[in-house]
Enzyme design. Structure first.
Site, PDB file in Angstrom:
ATOM      1  N   CYS A 142       0.837  -1.196   0.000  1.00 13.29           N
ATOM      2  CA  CYS A 142       0.000   0.000   0.000  1.00 13.29           C
ATOM      3  C   CYS A 142       0.879   1.255   0.000  1.00 13.29           C
ATOM      4  O   CYS A 142       2.043   1.210   0.378  1.00 13.29           O
ATOM      5  CB  CYS A 142      -0.868   0.043   1.248  1.00 13.29           C
ATOM      6  SG  CYS A 142      -1.731  -1.470   1.579  1.00 13.29           S
ATOM      7  N   ARG A 186       3.980   0.477  -7.368  1.00 10.20           N
ATOM      8  CA  ARG A 186       4.052  -0.547  -6.329  1.00 10.20           C
ATOM      9  C   ARG A 186       2.892  -1.536  -6.421  1.00 10.20           C
ATOM     10  O   ARG A 186       2.913  -2.565  -5.761  1.00 10.20           O
ATOM     11  CB  ARG A 186       3.991   0.129  -4.945  1.00 10.20           C
ATOM     12  CG  ARG A 186       5.175   1.017  -4.660  1.00 10.20           C
ATOM     13  CD  ARG A 186       4.826   2.063  -3.628  1.00 10.20           C
ATOM     14  NE  ARG A 186       4.461   1.461  -2.361  1.00 10.20           N
ATOM     15  CZ  ARG A 186       5.251   1.394  -1.307  1.00 10.20           C
ATOM     16  NH1 ARG A 186       6.459   1.889  -1.379  1.00 10.20           N
ATOM     17  NH2 ARG A 186       4.855   0.847  -0.197  1.00 10.20           N
ATOM     18  N   TRP A 234      -3.358  -2.263  -1.317  1.00  9.70           N
ATOM     19  CA  TRP A 234      -3.126  -3.607  -1.868  1.00  9.70           C
ATOM     20  C   TRP A 234      -3.774  -4.519  -0.848  1.00  9.70           C
ATOM     21  O   TRP A 234      -3.303  -4.629   0.283  1.00  9.70           O
ATOM     22  CB  TRP A 234      -1.620  -3.846  -1.998  1.00  9.70           C
ATOM     23  CG  TRP A 234      -1.223  -5.272  -2.220  1.00  9.70           C
ATOM     24  CD1 TRP A 234      -0.901  -6.185  -1.259  1.00  9.70           C
ATOM     25  CD2 TRP A 234      -1.075  -5.952  -3.467  1.00  9.70           C
ATOM     26  NE1 TRP A 234      -0.574  -7.379  -1.841  1.00  9.70           N
ATOM     27  CE2 TRP A 234      -0.668  -7.271  -3.188  1.00  9.70           C
ATOM     28  CE3 TRP A 234      -1.245  -5.576  -4.805  1.00  9.70           C
ATOM     29  CZ2 TRP A 234      -0.434  -8.219  -4.175  1.00  9.70           C
ATOM     30  CZ3 TRP A 234      -0.999  -6.520  -5.786  1.00  9.70           C
ATOM     31  CH2 TRP A 234      -0.597  -7.808  -5.478  1.00  9.70           C
ATOM     32  N   ASN A 280      -0.698   1.352   6.381  1.00  2.73           N
ATOM     33  CA  ASN A 280       0.046   0.285   5.692  1.00  2.73           C
ATOM     34  C   ASN A 280       0.500  -0.688   6.756  1.00  2.73           C
ATOM     35  O   ASN A 280       0.869  -0.276   7.855  1.00  2.73           O
ATOM     36  CB  ASN A 280       1.315   0.831   5.021  1.00  2.73           C
ATOM     37  CG  ASN A 280       0.996   1.628   3.779  1.00  2.73           C
ATOM     38  OD1 ASN A 280      -0.153   1.742   3.402  1.00  2.73           O
ATOM     39  ND2 ASN A 280       2.027   2.174   3.171  1.00  2.73           N
ATOM     40  N   GLY A 281       0.538  -1.976   6.417  1.00  2.41           N
ATOM     41  CA  GLY A 281       1.006  -2.980   7.378  1.00  2.41           C
ATOM     42  C   GLY A 281      -0.136  -3.894   7.776  1.00  2.41           C
ATOM     43  O   GLY A 281      -1.187  -3.929   7.115  1.00  2.41           O
ATOM     44  N   GLU A 311      15.060 -24.126  -8.328  1.00  5.88           N
ATOM     45  CA  GLU A 311      14.739 -22.696  -8.317  1.00  5.88           C
ATOM     46  C   GLU A 311      15.970 -21.868  -8.704  1.00  5.88           C
ATOM     47  O   GLU A 311      15.864 -20.899  -9.462  1.00  5.88           O
ATOM     48  CB  GLU A 311      14.193 -22.284  -6.941  1.00  5.88           C
ATOM     49  CG  GLU A 311      13.885 -20.813  -6.765  1.00  5.88           C
ATOM     50  CD  GLU A 311      12.835 -20.256  -7.734  1.00  5.88           C
ATOM     51  OE1 GLU A 311      12.237 -21.016  -8.489  1.00  5.88           O
ATOM     52  OE2 GLU A 311      12.666 -19.026  -7.725  1.00  5.88           O
ATOM     53  N   LYS A 365      16.041 -19.346 -11.878  1.00  3.21           N
ATOM     54  CA  LYS A 365      16.340 -17.924 -11.679  1.00  3.21           C
ATOM     55  C   LYS A 365      17.454 -17.494 -12.627  1.00  3.21           C
ATOM     56  O   LYS A 365      17.363 -16.470 -13.288  1.00  3.21           O
ATOM     57  CB  LYS A 365      16.797 -17.740 -10.238  1.00  3.21           C
ATOM     58  CG  LYS A 365      16.350 -16.707  -9.354  1.00  3.21           C
ATOM     59  CD  LYS A 365      14.997 -16.270  -9.061  1.00  3.21           C
ATOM     60  CE  LYS A 365      13.917 -16.507 -10.023  1.00  3.21           C
ATOM     61  NZ  LYS A 365      12.637 -16.848  -9.473  1.00  3.21           N
ATOM     62  N   GLU A 400      16.330 -17.540 -16.438  1.00  7.80           N
ATOM     63  CA  GLU A 400      15.334 -16.550 -16.882  1.00  7.80           C
ATOM     64  C   GLU A 400      15.880 -15.124 -16.923  1.00  7.80           C
ATOM     65  O   GLU A 400      15.461 -14.343 -17.761  1.00  7.80           O
ATOM     66  CB  GLU A 400      14.042 -16.633 -16.067  1.00  7.80           C
ATOM     67  CG  GLU A 400      14.157 -16.241 -14.624  1.00  7.80           C
ATOM     68  CD  GLU A 400      12.843 -16.395 -13.848  1.00  7.80           C
ATOM     69  OE1 GLU A 400      11.770 -16.269 -14.448  1.00  7.80           O
ATOM     70  OE2 GLU A 400      12.912 -16.638 -12.637  1.00  7.80           O
ATOM     71  N   HIS A 409      24.259 -40.833 -14.409  1.00 10.40           N
ATOM     72  CA  HIS A 409      23.437 -41.621 -15.327  1.00 10.40           C
ATOM     73  C   HIS A 409      23.290 -40.940 -16.685  1.00 10.40           C
ATOM     74  O   HIS A 409      22.350 -41.229 -17.421  1.00 10.40           O
ATOM     75  CB  HIS A 409      22.072 -41.902 -14.692  1.00 10.40           C
ATOM     76  CG  HIS A 409      22.174 -42.714 -13.434  1.00 10.40           C
ATOM     77  ND1 HIS A 409      22.468 -44.058 -13.445  1.00 10.40           N
ATOM     78  CD2 HIS A 409      22.100 -42.367 -12.126  1.00 10.40           C
ATOM     79  CE1 HIS A 409      22.536 -44.505 -12.196  1.00 10.40           C
ATOM     80  NE2 HIS A 409      22.331 -43.481 -11.375  1.00 10.40           N
ATOM     81  N   LYS A 440       4.867 -11.271 -16.203  1.00 10.26           N
ATOM     82  CA  LYS A 440       4.749 -11.472 -14.757  1.00 10.26           C
ATOM     83  C   LYS A 440       3.627 -12.455 -14.442  1.00 10.26           C
ATOM     84  O   LYS A 440       3.743 -13.280 -13.547  1.00 10.26           O
ATOM     85  CB  LYS A 440       4.505 -10.124 -14.069  1.00 10.26           C
ATOM     86  CG  LYS A 440       4.421 -10.202 -12.552  1.00 10.26           C
ATOM     87  CD  LYS A 440       5.769 -10.581 -11.941  1.00 10.26           C
ATOM     88  CE  LYS A 440       5.700 -10.852 -10.458  1.00 10.26           C
ATOM     89  NZ  LYS A 440       6.822 -11.701 -10.006  1.00 10.26           N
TER      90      LYS A 440
HETATM   91  C1  F6R Z   1       9.832 -17.336 -12.114  1.00 11.70           C
HETATM   92  C2  F6R Z   1       8.431 -16.993 -11.980  1.00 11.70           C
HETATM   93  C3  F6R Z   1       7.440 -17.907 -12.588  1.00 11.70           C
HETATM   94  C4  F6R Z   1       6.175 -17.994 -11.709  1.00 11.70           C
HETATM   95  C5  F6R Z   1       5.083 -18.807 -12.439  1.00 11.70           C
HETATM   96  C6  F6R Z   1       3.838 -18.934 -11.607  1.00 11.70           C
HETATM   97  O1  F6R Z   1      10.649 -16.392 -11.490  1.00 11.70           O
HETATM   98  O2  F6R Z   1       8.084 -15.988 -11.426  1.00 11.70           O
HETATM   99  O3  F6R Z   1       7.961 -19.179 -12.827  1.00 11.70           O
HETATM  100  O4  F6R Z   1       6.509 -18.585 -10.497  1.00 11.70           O
HETATM  101  O5  F6R Z   1       4.771 -18.200 -13.659  1.00 11.70           O
HETATM  102  O6  F6R Z   1       3.256 -17.692 -11.371  1.00 11.70           O
HETATM  103  P1  F6R Z   1       2.201 -17.494 -10.213  1.00 11.70           P
HETATM  104  O7  F6R Z   1       2.911 -17.753  -8.926  1.00 11.70           O
HETATM  105  O8  F6R Z   1       1.713 -16.099 -10.360  1.00 11.70           O
HETATM  106  O9  F6R Z   1       1.120 -18.518 -10.443  1.00 11.70           O
END
Ligand code: F6R
Length: 608
Positions: free
Chosen positions: A2, A27, A75, A101-102, A481, A485, A488, A504, A603
């Site tokens: 927020c 934000r 938010w 906020n919080g 993960e 990271k 990507e 293997h 995103k």
């Molecule tokens: C990687 C990343 C994606 C999401 C995936 C699921 O850094 O952000 O792999 O984790 O697209 O997205 P949500 O969590 O929004 O369902």
């Protein structure tokens, strides 16, 4: 997260507030509102949706006359995005308007208390208790009232409060949630973040926890909770607006990595009460949990990787078999799911098309659905039978960091809760795990302090062609993960392997200079990892190892070692992922790439 803006000065307040809030739009938010002190008392206008909807409603601010006010972008955390749940919130008499906020952790108790005292609640928010508490304790002295209110609330807050009895000044405070004071010429401001006021002033006070500030157009006075006046030095902001949006950091991803301790604390602390995990909003009963024959964890990308960690954690704590599946597969694989199956869906956005489809498929088969979601009011949050929110705040960088970390935290909370309700976890273990997750933020802070070491390692290998991440059990889950990271945001080819599986086939790819990140934090498998490191070193690989503090012997095998603080094994993934996030970040930064918006990625993936 927020956003808050407050203004008092010679100008009309509403346009200033709207302009300040617009600087906080980056934000993320779902509704916005303002409260302005007018000749007729406090006027509140608020609206779900974009700031432009609010602006239209009040004619760009021209429709409300008054030179002091507070504004907010919300938010949603408690209660879905709606006009009613948006801030500011008014006390019943309209004497007080509050933006917050919080999270107020004890709001349910306070709500009950105030309801008994005759207060009527209009919204579902935790914030509304603050407005009514002000009303309840007010005897004409606003500072005294603030001190009293603070003594009653637990949690994190940045608050801005207007009182109709004080037409020339307003009051604000913060604890664990940021708030600054902007110092102008004949005008003063508050804001949750610098960009909101940067076009008016660069002179600011950074408030510390529980510092109470009373602001009028000519003067800013700061008090502690003993009502002693505090003197503070003003700070001159020399960042430009785009750096300010990122909290002074170069990228949102880095900001979000640094926010992880706070995000984890916000997700955990409201859920721990009297040595137990309390999930107020969850309707699953112990009887239901007892009858579950299988748990599916279904998600995509990083959220799926949380599920891979989750399998180890849930099975260990709850002793129910867990299958983890990527959501795009689940709906097509004729899953064995019925009314005794619990399907746990994990999603930051709550809008991922594959995860939504998997949830609907699970329901169609009669399974019960339990969602771990960050975006309140999103599709998955609305449709799942139960929702456990991760209070990470909005995540802006495409590559997830703090959402992943809070999803892991939610898995720990859920597993402890199930173990506690079923009696599969003895009291001492519950206490041990609760302590482990409550202290996680401090350990992550410590890891973040050593970011320079990781930057150095990244500087040596940022031009690598291929990077392998290896580990066993929980370390393998985090390796997945780490590898995602890196690929990507740095576009380096990378794979994650269960270390024992290398021989293997994949070991054929090891050659002079191949970079291998070896995760070696699982104590009972440490020696096995040393052997795997030897195997890849013998083929010319360069090894960056991650090990628990104290395992010095690894220095003889690996080229570089990153140590993570000792902690309980099941929560170790939350630590291990942090250096991996930083490594990817620094590699991408050294390559000069668009870290926050990597190519080909969105995103939120709302198409199949
Ligand atoms: C990687 C990343 C994606 C999401 C995936 C699921 O850094 O952000 O792999 O984790 O697209 O997205 P949500 O969590 O929004 O369902």
């Amino acid at each position: 997260m927020c956003g808050i803006v407050g203004y008092v000065g010679p100008k009309q307040a509403a346009p200033v507030l709207l302009e300040g809030l617009s600087k906080l739009e980056y934000r993320g938010y779902d509704s916005a509102g303002v409260a302005v002190m007018t000749d007729e008392g406090i006027v509140v206008k608020k609206k779900k949706g974009r700031l432009s909807c609010l602006s239209e409603m009040i004619d760009g601010g021209a429709a409300i006359h008054g030179t002091m006010g507070i504004g907010h972008t919300r938010w949603a955390t408690h209660g879905e995005p709606s006009d009613t749940n948006s801030h500011p919130h008014l006390s019943n008499s309209g004497r007080f308007a509050v933006v917050h906020n919080g999270i107020i952790e004890n709001y349910l108790k306070l709500r009950e208390y105030l309801t008994k005292k005759g207060f009527e609640f209009i919204s579902e928010t935790d914030t509304e208790v603050i407005a009514h508490l002000f009303e309840y304790y007010y005897k004409g002295d606003i500072i005294e009232t603030m001190i009293k209110v603070l003594s009653k609330v637990d949690g994190s807050y940045a608050l801005g409060v207007l009182c109709a009895d004080n037409p020339d000044s307003f009051i604000a405070v913060r604890k664990e949630s940021p708030l600054i004071v902007g110092l102008g010429e004949g005008e003063n401001f508050i804001a949750s973040d610098i960009p909101a006021i940067l076009s008016h002033t660069r002179d600011v006070y950074f408030l510390d926890n529980n510092e109470i500030v009373v602001i009028n157009k000519d003067e800013v006075k700061i008090y502690n909770t003993d009502r002693e006046e505090i003197t503070k030095e003003a700070y001159k902001v020399d960042w430009d607006i785009s750096a300010a949006e990122k909290g002074g950091y170069e990228h949102f991803m880095f900001k979000e990595i640094m926010e992880q301790p706070r995000a984890i604390a916000d997700t955990v602390s409201p859920r721990i009460k009297d040595g137990k995990v309390v999930l107020d909003d969850i309707s699953l009963t112990a009887d239901y949990i007892r009858n579950i024959n299988k748990i599916y964890v279904v998600a995509c990308g990083s959220a799926y990787h949380v599920g891979v960690v989750g399998k180890y954690v849930i099975e260990d704590m709850v002793r129910i078999p867990v299958e983890v599946m990527v959501a795009s597969e689940f709906r097509y694989c004729n899953p064995i799911a019925d009314e005794k199956t619990l399907v746990v869906l994990i999603s930051q956005s709550g809008e991922t098309a594959d995860t939504i489809a998997a949830m609907r498929e699970a329901k169609r088969r009669g399974a019960r659905t339990f969602a771990i979601v960050n975006a309140v009011g999103s599709c998955i949050a609305r449709e799942a039978d139960d929702v456990l929110y991760t209070w990470a705040g909005p995540e802006i960088a495409v590559a997830t960091t703090k959402a992943y970390s809070t999803q892991l935290t939610a898995i720990y909370l859920m597993s402890i809760y199930f173990g506690q309700e079923l009696g599969t976890l003895p009291k001492e273990k519950i206490a041990k795990y609760i302590k482990a997750i409550e202290t996680l933020p401090q350990r992550i802070e410590k890891l973040l302090e050593n970011k320079g070491d990781i930057q150095y390692i990244a500087s040596k290998y940022f031009s690598a062609k291929s990077v392998f991440f290896i580990g066993r059990t929980l370390d393998y889950a985090v390796a997945l993960e780490g590898s995602l990271k890196l690929k990507e945001i740095s576009y380096i080819h990378s794979e994650a392997y269960a270390a024992g599986e290398l021989k293997h086939g994949t070991i054929a790819l090891m050659e002079e200079g191949t970079v291998v990140v070896a995760l070696c934090t699982v104590k009972e498998l440490f020696d096995k990892m040393l052997s795997n490191i030897k195997e890849v070193k013998a083929r010319g690989a360069v090894v960056i190892a991650i090990a628990e503090e104290g395992h010095k012997e690894i220095e003889e095998e690996a080229d570089h070692v990153i140590y993570v603080p000792k902690c309980d094994a099941l929560t170790m993934p939350s630590e291990v992922v942090v250096p991996l996030q930083l490594f990817s970040y620094y590699v991408s930064s050294l390559k000069g790439l668009d870290i926050d918006k990597p190519r080909n990625l969105a995103k939120s993936v709302t198409v199949e």
